[in-house]
Design a protein around this motif. Structure first.
Motif, PDB file in Angstrom:
ATOM      1  N   GLU A  14      26.764  16.717 -25.600  1.00 34.92           N
ATOM      2  CA  GLU A  14      27.830  15.756 -25.339  1.00 34.92           C
ATOM      3  C   GLU A  14      28.563  16.225 -24.087  1.00 34.92           C
ATOM      4  OE1 GLU A  14      30.590  15.283 -28.588  1.00 34.92           O
ATOM      5  OE2 GLU A  14      29.061  15.974 -29.975  1.00 34.92           O
ATOM      6  N   GLU A  15      28.396  15.487 -22.994  1.00 32.76           N
ATOM      7  CA  GLU A  15      29.137  15.856 -21.790  1.00 32.76           C
ATOM      8  C   GLU A  15      30.576  15.413 -21.951  1.00 32.76           C
ATOM      9  OE1 GLU A  15      27.943  15.106 -17.847  1.00 32.76           O
ATOM     10  OE2 GLU A  15      25.946  15.941 -18.146  1.00 32.76           O
ATOM     11  N   LYS A  16      31.484  16.322 -21.657  1.00 39.05           N
ATOM     12  CA  LYS A  16      32.902  15.994 -21.744  1.00 39.05           C
ATOM     13  C   LYS A  16      33.283  15.173 -20.520  1.00 39.05           C
ATOM     14  CE  LYS A  16      33.949  20.316 -24.054  1.00 39.05           C
ATOM     15  NZ  LYS A  16      34.248  21.692 -23.760  1.00 39.05           N
ATOM     16  N   PRO A  17      34.151  14.180 -20.701  1.00 40.14           N
ATOM     17  CA  PRO A  17      34.574  13.391 -19.537  1.00 40.14           C
ATOM     18  C   PRO A  17      35.402  14.244 -18.573  1.00 40.14           C
ATOM     19  CG  PRO A  17      35.801  12.739 -21.506  1.00 40.14           C
ATOM     20  CD  PRO A  17      34.772  13.743 -21.941  1.00 40.14           C
ATOM     21  N   VAL A  18      35.292  13.929 -17.303  1.00 43.58           N
ATOM     22  CA  VAL A  18      36.044  14.654 -16.278  1.00 43.58           C
ATOM     23  C   VAL A  18      37.481  14.123 -16.277  1.00 43.58           C
ATOM     24  CG1 VAL A  18      36.231  15.109 -13.803  1.00 43.58           C
ATOM     25  CG2 VAL A  18      33.973  15.021 -14.896  1.00 43.58           C
ATOM     26  N   PRO A  19      38.472  15.006 -16.380  1.00 45.32           N
ATOM     27  CA  PRO A  19      39.867  14.553 -16.346  1.00 45.32           C
ATOM     28  C   PRO A  19      40.172  13.784 -15.052  1.00 45.32           C
ATOM     29  CG  PRO A  19      39.738  16.859 -17.016  1.00 45.32           C
ATOM     30  CD  PRO A  19      38.365  16.460 -16.547  1.00 45.32           C
ATOM     31  N   ALA A  20      41.053  12.798 -15.161  1.00 43.72           N
ATOM     32  CA  ALA A  20      41.378  11.921 -14.027  1.00 43.72           C
ATOM     33  C   ALA A  20      41.852  12.696 -12.792  1.00 43.72           C
ATOM     34  CB  ALA A  20      42.436  10.903 -14.439  1.00 43.72           C
ATOM     35  N   ASN A  21      42.602  13.797 -13.005  1.00 36.28           N
ATOM     36  CA  ASN A  21      43.115  14.544 -11.847  1.00 36.28           C
ATOM     37  C   ASN A  21      42.019  15.302 -11.100  1.00 36.28           C
ATOM     38  OD1 ASN A  21      42.939  16.484 -14.008  1.00 36.28           O
ATOM     39  ND2 ASN A  21      44.339  17.810 -12.890  1.00 36.28           N
ATOM     40  N   LEU A  22      40.815  15.389 -11.693  1.00 35.49           N
ATOM     41  CA  LEU A  22      39.696  16.078 -11.031  1.00 35.49           C
ATOM     42  C   LEU A  22      38.704  15.096 -10.408  1.00 35.49           C
ATOM     43  CD1 LEU A  22      38.892  18.967 -13.527  1.00 35.49           C
ATOM     44  CD2 LEU A  22      40.592  18.884 -11.708  1.00 35.49           C
ATOM     45  N   ALA A  23      39.040  13.802 -10.439  1.00 33.75           N
ATOM     46  CA  ALA A  23      38.137  12.795  -9.861  1.00 33.75           C
ATOM     47  C   ALA A  23      38.042  12.999  -8.350  1.00 33.75           C
ATOM     48  CB  ALA A  23      38.642  11.394 -10.176  1.00 33.75           C
TER      49      ALA A  23
END
Length: 158
Positions: A14-23
């Motif tokens: 399960e890949e964890k979603p990338v936090p918005a501040n790291l986009a």
């Protein structure tokens, strides 16, 4: 050139979603994903354990070493000797591990693939945190090397 590097041995179910501040900002595209394995080196200072530098190898999808990550922070690609030096923009905490990062290019060397890097994400980290104890007046100046793994995603302008 697009290289997809993610060996099955290190792919998380399960890949964890990338936090918005790291986009990564629009206009940049992923061109290399490289798993890394190495150490975070900490020095004992009066304020506690302080990060000195990372030392890690970068790998391709077959598990072959393709590059190196070191202090600066710097990433070097063995195939063409190009390198990129980054500067941390954002971080996201991870329980029991070093944080995930968004790193912007500060400078580069050579004409190869890493000379095109605009942003780097450090994701899927495991380990690497400074010890919770062991840094006192009798250990000032001593170093510890803490194992870690991560995936580095390299982006270039579209």
């Amino acid at each position: 050139t697009f290289l997809a590097c993610s060996p099955a041995a290190t792919v998380k179910p399960e890949e964890k979603p990338v936090p918005a501040n790291l986009a990564v900002p629009p206009g940049n595209v992923l061109f290399l994903k490289a798993p890394a394995k190495g150490v975070q080196i900490y020095t004992c200072k009066p304020e506690g354990w302080v990060l000195k530098a990372p030392e890690a190898d970068l790998f391709d999808e077959k598990g072959a070493r393709i590059g190196h990550h070191s202090g600066g922070p710097t990433w070097e690609l063995a195939a063409d000797n190009s390198a990129v030096v980054g500067e941390m923009e954002e971080k996201a905490p991870v329980p029991d591990s070093i944080p995930w990062l968004l790193v912007a290019r500060k400078s580069s060397r050579g004409d190869g693939m890493f000379s095109r890097v605009t942003f780097i994400q450090r994701l899927d980290t495991q380990g690497g945190k400074a010890p919770a104890s062991g840094c006192d007046t009798t250990h000032q100046g001593s170093e510890v090397r803490v194992d870690y793994t991560a995936t580095y995603s390299f982006y270039a302008a579209q």
